[in-house]
Design a protein around this motif. Structure first.
Motif, PDB file in Angstrom:
ATOM      1  N   PHE A 285      43.482  26.439 -55.308  1.00 43.11           N
ATOM      2  CA  PHE A 285      43.363  26.960 -56.669  1.00 43.11           C
ATOM      3  C   PHE A 285      42.945  28.421 -56.634  1.00 43.11           C
ATOM      4  O   PHE A 285      42.049  28.807 -55.879  1.00 43.11           O
ATOM      5  N   VAL A 286      43.599  29.243 -57.453  1.00 45.65           N
ATOM      6  CA  VAL A 286      43.346  30.682 -57.499  1.00 45.65           C
ATOM      7  C   VAL A 286      42.742  31.017 -58.860  1.00 45.65           C
ATOM      8  O   VAL A 286      43.331  30.675 -59.896  1.00 45.65           O
ATOM      9  N   GLY A 287      41.587  31.678 -58.878  1.00 45.88           N
ATOM     10  CA  GLY A 287      40.938  31.974 -60.145  1.00 45.88           C
ATOM     11  C   GLY A 287      40.099  33.233 -60.083  1.00 45.88           C
ATOM     12  O   GLY A 287      40.050  33.907 -59.045  1.00 45.88           O
ATOM     13  N   ASP A 288      39.453  33.541 -61.195  1.00 51.07           N
ATOM     14  CA  ASP A 288      38.676  34.793 -61.246  1.00 51.07           C
ATOM     15  C   ASP A 288      37.215  34.570 -61.578  1.00 51.07           C
ATOM     16  O   ASP A 288      36.475  35.551 -61.755  1.00 51.07           O
ATOM     17  N   SER A 289      36.785  33.309 -61.718  1.00 50.52           N
ATOM     18  CA  SER A 289      35.388  33.119 -62.126  1.00 50.52           C
ATOM     19  C   SER A 289      34.782  31.891 -61.476  1.00 50.52           C
ATOM     20  O   SER A 289      35.487  31.074 -60.863  1.00 50.52           O
ATOM     21  N   SER A 290      33.482  31.736 -61.685  1.00 51.23           N
ATOM     22  CA  SER A 290      32.798  30.568 -61.127  1.00 51.23           C
ATOM     23  C   SER A 290      33.272  29.281 -61.792  1.00 51.23           C
ATOM     24  O   SER A 290      33.154  28.207 -61.205  1.00 51.23           O
ATOM     25  N   ASN A 291      33.848  29.365 -63.003  1.00 50.67           N
ATOM     26  CA  ASN A 291      34.438  28.159 -63.615  1.00 50.67           C
ATOM     27  C   ASN A 291      35.511  27.594 -62.698  1.00 50.67           C
ATOM     28  O   ASN A 291      35.668  26.389 -62.557  1.00 50.67           O
ATOM     29  N   ASP A 292      36.265  28.503 -62.091  1.00 51.48           N
ATOM     30  CA  ASP A 292      37.391  28.107 -61.238  1.00 51.48           C
ATOM     31  C   ASP A 292      36.915  27.588 -59.878  1.00 51.48           C
ATOM     32  O   ASP A 292      37.367  26.546 -59.400  1.00 51.48           O
ATOM     33  N   THR A 293      36.003  28.329 -59.242  1.00 55.11           N
ATOM     34  CA  THR A 293      35.545  27.929 -57.909  1.00 55.11           C
ATOM     35  C   THR A 293      34.736  26.633 -57.971  1.00 55.11           C
ATOM     36  O   THR A 293      34.841  25.794 -57.078  1.00 55.11           O
ATOM     37  N   LEU A 294      33.949  26.454 -59.049  1.00 61.60           N
ATOM     38  CA  LEU A 294      33.138  25.234 -59.168  1.00 61.60           C
ATOM     39  C   LEU A 294      34.018  24.016 -59.425  1.00 61.60           C
ATOM     40  O   LEU A 294      33.785  22.942 -58.850  1.00 61.60           O
ATOM     41  N   ALA A 295      35.022  24.176 -60.297  1.00 61.71           N
ATOM     42  CA  ALA A 295      35.938  23.060 -60.563  1.00 61.71           C
ATOM     43  C   ALA A 295      36.664  22.671 -59.280  1.00 61.71           C
ATOM     44  O   ALA A 295      36.806  21.479 -58.959  1.00 61.71           O
ATOM     45  N   ALA A 296      37.127  23.684 -58.536  1.00 59.84           N
ATOM     46  CA  ALA A 296      37.855  23.413 -57.290  1.00 59.84           C
ATOM     47  C   ALA A 296      36.935  22.722 -56.280  1.00 59.84           C
ATOM     48  O   ALA A 296      37.313  21.705 -55.676  1.00 59.84           O
ATOM     49  N   ALA A 297      35.723  23.245 -56.131  1.00 58.73           N
ATOM     50  CA  ALA A 297      34.793  22.662 -55.152  1.00 58.73           C
ATOM     51  C   ALA A 297      34.481  21.209 -55.499  1.00 58.73           C
ATOM     52  O   ALA A 297      34.399  20.354 -54.614  1.00 58.73           O
ATOM     53  N   ALA A 298      34.345  20.930 -56.800  1.00 58.02           N
ATOM     54  CA  ALA A 298      34.029  19.556 -57.209  1.00 58.02           C
ATOM     55  C   ALA A 298      35.160  18.591 -56.884  1.00 58.02           C
ATOM     56  O   ALA A 298      34.944  17.399 -56.709  1.00 58.02           O
ATOM     57  N   LEU A 299      36.377  19.114 -56.781  1.00 62.80           N
ATOM     58  CA  LEU A 299      37.547  18.282 -56.438  1.00 62.80           C
ATOM     59  C   LEU A 299      37.823  18.296 -54.939  1.00 62.80           C
ATOM     60  O   LEU A 299      38.743  17.631 -54.474  1.00 62.80           O
ATOM     61  N   GLY A 300      37.076  19.126 -54.202  1.00 60.05           N
ATOM     62  CA  GLY A 300      37.334  19.248 -52.771  1.00 60.05           C
ATOM     63  C   GLY A 300      38.549  20.090 -52.460  1.00 60.05           C
ATOM     64  O   GLY A 300      39.186  19.929 -51.411  1.00 60.05           O
ATOM     65  N   VAL A 301      38.874  21.010 -53.387  1.00 63.20           N
ATOM     66  CA  VAL A 301      40.048  21.883 -53.233  1.00 63.20           C
ATOM     67  C   VAL A 301      39.560  23.295 -52.873  1.00 63.20           C
ATOM     68  O   VAL A 301      38.637  23.808 -53.518  1.00 63.20           O
ATOM     69  N   PRO A 302      40.124  23.946 -51.850  1.00 63.11           N
ATOM     70  CA  PRO A 302      39.733  25.330 -51.567  1.00 63.11           C
ATOM     71  C   PRO A 302      40.168  26.270 -52.687  1.00 63.11           C
ATOM     72  O   PRO A 302      41.108  25.963 -53.426  1.00 63.11           O
ATOM     73  N   SER A 303      39.481  27.406 -52.811  1.00 64.22           N
ATOM     74  CA  SER A 303      39.831  28.328 -53.895  1.00 64.22           C
ATOM     75  C   SER A 303      39.866  29.764 -53.395  1.00 64.22           C
ATOM     76  O   SER A 303      39.179  30.124 -52.440  1.00 64.22           O
ATOM     77  N   VAL A 304      40.678  30.567 -54.093  1.00 62.04           N
ATOM     78  CA  VAL A 304      40.763  32.003 -53.830  1.00 62.04           C
ATOM     79  C   VAL A 304      40.325  32.728 -55.092  1.00 62.04           C
ATOM     80  O   VAL A 304      40.777  32.389 -56.193  1.00 62.04           O
ATOM     81  N   VAL A 305      39.451  33.701 -54.948  1.00 64.98           N
ATOM     82  CA  VAL A 305      38.999  34.512 -56.085  1.00 64.98           C
ATOM     83  C   VAL A 305      39.787  35.819 -56.102  1.00 64.98           C
ATOM     84  O   VAL A 305      39.920  36.479 -55.067  1.00 64.98           O
ATOM     85  N   VAL A 306      40.327  36.185 -57.280  1.00 63.29           N
ATOM     86  CA  VAL A 306      40.988  37.483 -57.422  1.00 63.29           C
ATOM     87  C   VAL A 306      39.941  38.483 -57.930  1.00 63.29           C
ATOM     88  O   VAL A 306      39.364  38.301 -59.000  1.00 63.29           O
ATOM     89  N   SER A 307      39.703  39.517 -57.150  1.00 66.15           N
ATOM     90  CA  SER A 307      38.602  40.436 -57.477  1.00 66.15           C
ATOM     91  C   SER A 307      38.928  41.341 -58.656  1.00 66.15           C
ATOM     92  O   SER A 307      38.048  41.985 -59.210  1.00 66.15           O
ATOM     93  N   PHE A 308      40.229  41.355 -59.071  1.00 67.67           N
ATOM     94  CA  PHE A 308      40.634  42.248 -60.168  1.00 67.67           C
ATOM     95  C   PHE A 308      40.476  41.589 -61.535  1.00 67.67           C
ATOM     96  O   PHE A 308      40.792  42.184 -62.563  1.00 67.67           O
ATOM     97  N   GLY A 309      39.999  40.329 -61.580  1.00 66.20           N
ATOM     98  CA  GLY A 309      39.907  39.612 -62.854  1.00 66.20           C
ATOM     99  C   GLY A 309      38.588  39.850 -63.569  1.00 66.20           C
ATOM    100  O   GLY A 309      37.915  40.858 -63.346  1.00 66.20           O
ATOM    101  N   TYR A 310      38.221  38.864 -64.419  1.00 68.67           N
ATOM    102  CA  TYR A 310      37.028  39.002 -65.266  1.00 68.67           C
ATOM    103  C   TYR A 310      35.841  38.302 -64.594  1.00 68.67           C
ATOM    104  O   TYR A 310      35.132  37.512 -65.210  1.00 68.67           O
TER     105      TYR A 310
END
Ligand code: PGA
Ligand code: MG
Length: 222
Positions: free
Chosen positions: A168-193
């Motif tokens: 999962f690719v996202g720009d906030s902790s909403n994204d990384t936390l949701a992914a982590a809770a599912l056991g899915v790795p995540s990529v943060v885009v530094s150009f987002g919000y």
């Protein structure tokens, strides 16, 4: 199986696939302007995006000294109607996105979206920017009734998109936390919000440009 480590790559929408802040700012300013409040700069509204339009407007009203919940409920439909009519005036994909989607799709990776933006805006926005053809599943903030960081919408995205090894690719902790809770790795885009320093948001990796996404998933070693 694909040549990459993943069968499915999901994306957040605001601040990840798309720069949407210009149109969101116009909608907030329209709504609060009806009661004579001063408009916000885009740079301020950026920091209010990510938990849905209601939270964005609540934050803008709070910053204007207005905490009345009834006022929020009265202005929200005005924001919605303005945003619906102007959803893709300034909004646009981040640089390198289309090339990355093309390459991933060409390699057989399924692509999907999971956003806290409600479907009423998400689906027309993706359509208008000619992105709908890339995504086999689009989950909005009202699709499951739960918002990220709850993992339910992300789980719905994975199920609708047919499962498999997901990133999962996202720009906030909403994204990384949701992914982590599912056991899915995540990529943060530094150009987002980003709601903190990108490297500290809990993602598995950080990219600064979409040109880095395909090489990252090709050489995935996390
Ligand atoms: O805050 C929103 O409306 C949506 O934000 P998201 O696309 O980053 O989940
Ligand atoms: Mg986002």
């Amino acid at each position: 199986m694909t040549e990459f480590a993943f069968d499915l790559i999901g994306f957040d929408l605001d601040g990840t696939l798309l720069e949407t802040c210009g149109d969101l700012t116009a909608a907030v300013n329209h709504a609060i302007g009806t009661i004579g409040l001063a408009p916000f700069a885009e740079a301020e509204i950026r920091t209010y995006v990510g938990k849905g339009a209601r939270v964005m407007l609540r934050r803008a009203l709070a910053a204007s000294g207005q905490e009345d919940p009834a006022l929020l409920e009265r202005l929200l439909p005005l924001l919605f109607d303005h945003y619906e009519a102007h959803v893709a005036v300034h909004s646009h994909p981040y640089p390198g996105l289309i090339d990355a989607l093309e390459e991933l799709r060409g390699a057989g990776v399924r692509l999907a979206v999971c956003t806290n933006k409600i479907e009423r805006f998400t689906l027309p926005l993706i359509e208008k920017l000619n992105l709908a053809e890339y995504f086999c599943a689009v989950i909005g903030g009202d699709t499951t009734g739960l918002l990220k960081p709850d993992p339910a919408p992300l789980r719905a995205m994975v199920e609708k998109a047919g499962g498999g090894r997901c990133l999962f690719v996202g720009d906030s902790s909403n994204d990384t936390l949701a992914a982590a809770a599912l056991g899915v790795p995540s990529v943060v885009v530094s150009f987002g919000y980003c709601d903190g320093p990108p490297a500290e948001l809990g993602g598995t990796a950080v990219i600064d440009h979409f040109d880095e996404l395909v090489p990252l998933v090709r050489n995935w070693n996390h």
